[in-house]
Design a protein around this motif. Structure first.
Motif, PDB file in Angstrom:
ATOM      1  N   VAL A 320      -5.333  -2.763  -6.317  1.00 29.78           N
ATOM      2  CA  VAL A 320      -5.595  -2.229  -5.261  1.00 29.78           C
ATOM      3  C   VAL A 320      -6.886  -2.558  -4.818  1.00 29.78           C
ATOM      4  O   VAL A 320      -8.023  -2.429  -5.711  1.00 29.78           O
ATOM      5  N   ASN A 345      -2.966  -2.048  -1.041  1.00 29.98           N
ATOM      6  CA  ASN A 345      -1.969  -1.583  -2.255  1.00 29.98           C
ATOM      7  C   ASN A 345      -1.171  -3.071  -2.395  1.00 29.98           C
ATOM      8  O   ASN A 345      -0.143  -3.228  -1.776  1.00 29.98           O
ATOM      9  N   ALA A 346      -2.046  -3.901  -3.150  1.00 33.44           N
ATOM     10  CA  ALA A 346      -1.500  -5.350  -3.627  1.00 33.44           C
ATOM     11  C   ALA A 346      -0.593  -5.251  -4.964  1.00 33.44           C
ATOM     12  O   ALA A 346      -0.030  -6.107  -5.456  1.00 33.44           O
ATOM     13  N   SER A 347      -0.236  -3.897  -5.446  1.00 37.12           N
ATOM     14  CA  SER A 347       0.336  -3.821  -6.699  1.00 37.12           C
ATOM     15  C   SER A 347       1.950  -3.733  -6.396  1.00 37.12           C
ATOM     16  O   SER A 347       2.118  -3.490  -5.075  1.00 37.12           O
ATOM     17  N   PRO A 348       2.920  -3.751  -7.368  1.00 35.16           N
ATOM     18  CA  PRO A 348       4.299  -3.603  -7.109  1.00 35.16           C
ATOM     19  C   PRO A 348       4.752  -2.329  -7.178  1.00 35.16           C
ATOM     20  O   PRO A 348       5.879  -2.066  -6.635  1.00 35.16           O
ATOM     21  N   ASP A 349       3.833  -1.191  -7.235  1.00 33.22           N
ATOM     22  CA  ASP A 349       4.246   0.098  -7.186  1.00 33.22           C
ATOM     23  C   ASP A 349       3.594   1.013  -6.020  1.00 33.22           C
ATOM     24  O   ASP A 349       2.539   0.800  -5.455  1.00 33.22           O
ATOM     25  N   THR A 350       4.234   1.820  -5.574  1.00 36.49           N
ATOM     26  CA  THR A 350       3.701   2.958  -4.792  1.00 36.49           C
ATOM     27  C   THR A 350       2.759   3.894  -5.246  1.00 36.49           C
ATOM     28  O   THR A 350       2.823   4.104  -6.363  1.00 36.49           O
ATOM     29  N   ALA A 375       2.846   2.215   0.152  1.00 41.27           N
ATOM     30  CA  ALA A 375       3.730   1.412  -0.478  1.00 41.27           C
ATOM     31  C   ALA A 375       3.212   0.177  -0.787  1.00 41.27           C
ATOM     32  O   ALA A 375       2.276  -0.395  -0.404  1.00 41.27           O
ATOM     33  N   PRO A 376       3.861  -0.743  -1.792  1.00 44.40           N
ATOM     34  CA  PRO A 376       3.691  -2.118  -2.118  1.00 44.40           C
ATOM     35  C   PRO A 376       3.159  -2.925  -0.755  1.00 44.40           C
ATOM     36  O   PRO A 376       4.090  -2.899  -0.238  1.00 44.40           O
ATOM     37  N   GLY A 377       2.250  -3.572  -0.812  1.00 40.56           N
ATOM     38  CA  GLY A 377       1.924  -4.453   0.383  1.00 40.56           C
ATOM     39  C   GLY A 377       1.348  -3.853   1.483  1.00 40.56           C
ATOM     40  O   GLY A 377       0.678  -4.482   2.519  1.00 40.56           O
ATOM     41  N   ARG A 435      -1.441   6.224  -9.978  1.00 46.49           N
ATOM     42  CA  ARG A 435      -0.312   5.150 -10.043  1.00 46.49           C
ATOM     43  C   ARG A 435       0.772   5.680 -11.001  1.00 46.49           C
ATOM     44  O   ARG A 435       0.708   6.441 -11.912  1.00 46.49           O
TER      45      ARG A 435
END
Length: 837
Positions: A320, A345-350, A375-377, A435
């Motif tokens: 993040v 949010n560069a992680s795969p999870d919301t 949300a992711p991305g 998270r």
């Protein structure tokens, strides 16, 4: 901003992601999680309880390598306490001296701390310059004031181990070093005593604290070594050794010419154990100290720091990226600043991000927490309009808000900032990130303004409060001959920071007896418009010797007045730091005869002498490399070489033979003080030597001994044994001065010098006096510090061909910009040597 600045900032950002002390202040760089380096460093600082306070006298006294080993190697919370901010030093990279130099050197310390991972503290002491005796130091700094400030930091930071850089004895040389060594020992003894400074508990909530071990650095005196730690160990996350990281940090003390090579392989850090309350004695650094989490106090800074490190580790691993940007960097009281808080949010999870904005120091309001799912991305942006208080003060370092009490800063009654490098940033964004399956973490970022420099790319500035009208007056100090009836020009520069328009009058306020010039009208439309106004000032018919002050004041049609200017200390290796100063000029009226001479001047380090000469009406031409190497030097009556110019102007070395030929042809060459290379490389026409050898902390460490003192003081002279020094100097600005018989003409014409001309000097008489010299030089004066033998190497004059060569260690670089009458009269006489009969 230069290309090098972004390289430095980018490198610093990688290593600084988890640095302690003032994390928000370290983030005037594009956003990042810090990556694997930050995560590894933060995780090293979890799972144990280790705290170390190092104590020294000045910026660049610290053992940077030990701090790096402690913080980045052992994962300890480490801090450096410097008694002062280095205001009395010199500056090889710019014009700042005094308080402005203190700001630069404070920022250099913080830049170094961002690499080694430690934090930074100070006492109220102002660096008054080199001191030879502890009694002299305590005459400038009240002993109990310094000790109280050191005890305050010990009780606030609560270290288990204290490391003193100095011994507190004459072997430390500089008596400010001795003061630091004494204060470290006394604070170790008294910090846990409730009867010592009980007001710290009563007024500041700082309970007594008892450190367990006291070490002393033995890099100056290896005989006391009881422990050696290897700094040549690879940090696997960074890919460099702790020694390399430390030398990169030490090289950030650029104003002090402290650049270091980053050698690889083993590197020894030496310590001597002085006191051990654990009862274990000897052993390793932490022997006898319970460093388990179970030993950590349940409440206090230790727990807060532990939580902060856990958040840093989680943030570095989160994917993040968080940022806080403003639409302006200079805001007028009452204006509205627009801030954008961003979460990517560069992680795969919301994730859920709760953002808030905190205003500090009475400058801005705050914005309450606001939560949103990302949300992711996705990128979340929150726009906030935050007003600057109408009563907000212009941003000023807290220790500069009140005039000093001689050499002690007056701190505000705000216990949260006492001893800190600076007060917190005006606006700080706080992000709390939750998270799935992980503990929430918090990230704080200073709100900054960014812009695109077409040469270097993204540049960030801190947000500051500024006066609507920024007023500056030049020159800020001037000497005025009591016989000079000509008008002098003063310029008032106005910059409007408001976003609307304004108009009014700018005027000079002069003391009684001086006729004020007519005010001039100004009108501005739009932000950052600037105009300069010239005022001609004529002296009264009867001009009396003494010091008076001129002030520039801008008055708006609404009746508001502004008389302060904003200045910024900004270099590629530091965070920009602004300060506010009154738009005033000190005018020193004195009997002064100036020669009618054309002067070529080679500027030295932090050298404002050319401007001082011009303000007095002397014709000065600055000589750059091309002029020195290829120009017509014969058109000048005299060529003056600024202090340390042989270090900062490479062309001067290449053109030295031309300079000497100019003198042989009948010119005057006046060389102000230079350091060891000038003497060692024989740049003067006849041999000169200087005492000792270059005193550099790392050079001393490499040799494993304290610097020695060579004998001799001029032809046939001797110097008594004493504390180690690297050159002959006279530190007492009131030291006695007498002519060397027979009296030289330089003391007689065109100004007849007497005892009063040696009064009112600032900080010192001089430094880097010659210790021995060729018989063709003639000594002009003798001076000495109390209890020491006379020194005659401070002003030497020699014939060379048809001309004259002068070497002087007298600190004209301090005296002339400060308008010290006697120094001016002597310098004028030296310039008059250009017209020899």
């Amino acid at each position: 901003m230069s290309r090098r600045r972004l390289v430095v900032l980018a490198a610093s950002a990688v290593l600084a992601a988890s640095a302690g002390g003032a994390p928000a202040a370290a983030q005037l760089v594009p956003p990042s999680t810090g990556g694997a380096v930050a995560r590894a460093q933060a995780e090293r600082m979890l799972g144990h309880y280790e705290r170390v306070l190092m104590i020294g006298a000045h910026p660049d006294d610290e053992d940077t390598e030990l701090l790096t080993i402690l913080s980045r190697g052992m994962g300890a919370e480490a801090a450096y306490l410097s008694l002062n901010r280095g205001e009395g030093g010199q500056n090889v990279i710019g014009p700042e001296l005094g308080e402005a130099l203190g700001l630069l050197r404070t920022e250099e310390l913080l830049a170094a701390r961002r690499l080694d991972g430690a934090r930074q503290y100070f006492t109220r002491a102002y660096d008054f310059g080199f001191s030879k005796t502890l009694d002299d130091t305590w005459a400038h700094w009240p002993r109990d004031t310094i000790l109280k400030d050191v005890v305050r930091v010990v009780r606030r930071f609560r270290p288990q181990i204290v490391v003193s850089i100095f011994s507190g004895t004459p072997r430390d040389g500089h008596a400010q070093h001795q003061a630091a060594g004494w204060a470290a020992r006394e604070a170790f003894r008294l910090a846990g005593d409730s009867s010592a400074f009980p007001e710290l508990a009563r007024e500041e909530g700082l309970a007594p604290w008892t450190p367990l071990k006291l070490y002393r650095s033995t890099r100056f005196d290896t005989a006391g070594t009881t422990l050696v730690i290897d700094g040549g160990v690879l940090d696997p996350a960074v890919g460099k050794s702790y020694h390399q990281i430390a030398m990169a940090g030490r090289s950030l003390h650029r104003s002090q010419d402290m650049g270091q090579l980053q050698g690889i392989g083993p590197s020894r850090v030496r310590l001597g154990l002085l006191e051990d309350r654990t009862g274990r004695g000897g052993g390793e650094f932490w022997s006898g100290v319970d460093t388990s989490l179970a030993a950590m106090p349940a409440v206090g800074p230790e727990r807060r720091d532990l939580a902060e490190r856990a958040s840093q580790a989680a943030a570095a691993a989160s994917g993040v990226v968080l940022d806080a940007l403003a639409d302006d960097d200079a805001v007028v009281p009452g204006e509205t600043l627009h801030v954008t808080l961003t979460a990517w949010n560069a992680s795969p999870d919301t994730i859920e991000v709760t953002s808030a904005l905190a205003g500090r120091d009475g400058g801005f309001g705050s914005a309450p927490p606001d939560a949103a799912r990302v949300a992711p991305g996705d990128v979340l942006r929150r726009e906030i309009a935050v007003p600057a208080a109408r009563t907000a003060r212009a941003t000023q370092p807290y220790f500069l808000r009140e005039p000093r009490a001689r050499d002690i800063y007056r701190w505000p009654a705000d216990t949260a900032v006492e001893g800190e490098p600076f007060q917190p940033p005006l606006l700080v964004a706080e992000f709390r990130v939750a998270r799935p399956g992980g503990a929430p973490f918090t990230v704080r970022r200073e709100v900054a303004f960014r812009f695109n420099d077409r040469t270097v790319g993204e540049v960030r500035h801190p947000v500051t409060i500024v006066p609507p009208l920024d007023v500056k007056l030049a020159p800020d100090t001037i000497i005025w001959s009591a016989t000079d009836t000509a008008a002098r020009e003063f310029t008032a520069t106005l910059t409007y920071h408001g976003r609307d328009s304004t108009a009014g009058l700018v005027r000079l306020r002069l003391p009684a007896g001086w006729r004020e010039p007519a005010p001039q009208r100004y009108a501005f439309a739009g932000e950052d418009a600037t105009r300069t106004f010239a005022f001609q000032v004529r002296p009264p018919a009867r001009l009396r010797a003494g010091r008076v002050e001129f002030r520039a004041v801008a008055e708006s049609r609404s009746g508001a007045s502004c008389e302060d200017g904003v200045f910024t200390v900004d270099y590629p290796h530091i965070r920009p730091r602004g300060y506010v100063a009154r738009a005033a000029a000190v005018v020193q009226v004195a009997p002064l005869a100036l020669p009618d001479a054309s002067i070529g001047y080679v500027r030295g380090a932090a050298d404002r002498v050319p401007e001082a000469l011009r303000s007095a009406g002397v014709a000065v031409t600055l000589l750059d490399g091309a002029a020195l190497e290829r120009g017509d030097l014969g058109r000048f009556d005299a060529i003056v070489v600024g202090s340390r110019a042989y270090e900062v102007e490479p062309a001067l070395i290449r053109a030295n033979a031309r300079l000497l030929d100019y003198a042989r042809a009948g010119g005057l060459v006046l060389v102000q003080y230079q350091q060891h290379d000038f003497f060692a490389r024989n740049y003067a026409p006849y041999p000169l030597t200087v005492g000792g050898r270059p005193l550099r902390l790392d050079d001393v460490a490499a040799r494993g001994a304290a610097p020695g003192v060579a004998a001799g003081s001029g032809p046939g002279g001797s110097r008594p044994a004493g504390p180690p020094v690297s050159h002959d100097r006279v530190t007492d600005e009131n030291a006695p001065v007498s002519p060397v018989p027979p009296e030289h003409r330089v003391l007689r014409a065109p100004n007849r010098l007497g005892p009063d001309d040696w009064k009112g000097w600032v900080q010192e008489r001089g430094l880097y006096f010659a210790r021995s010299w060729d018989s063709r030089y003639r000594a002009v004066i003798s001076t000495h510090d109390p209890g020491e033998a006379p020194l005659e190497g401070g002003l030497l004059v020699a014939p060379i061909g048809r001309g004259t060569y002068v070497y002087t260690g007298l600190s004209f670089f301090r005296q002339l910009p400060a308008a010290v009458p006697g120094a001016w009269r002597l310098f004028a006489n030296l310039l008059a040597l250009a017209h020899r009969s």
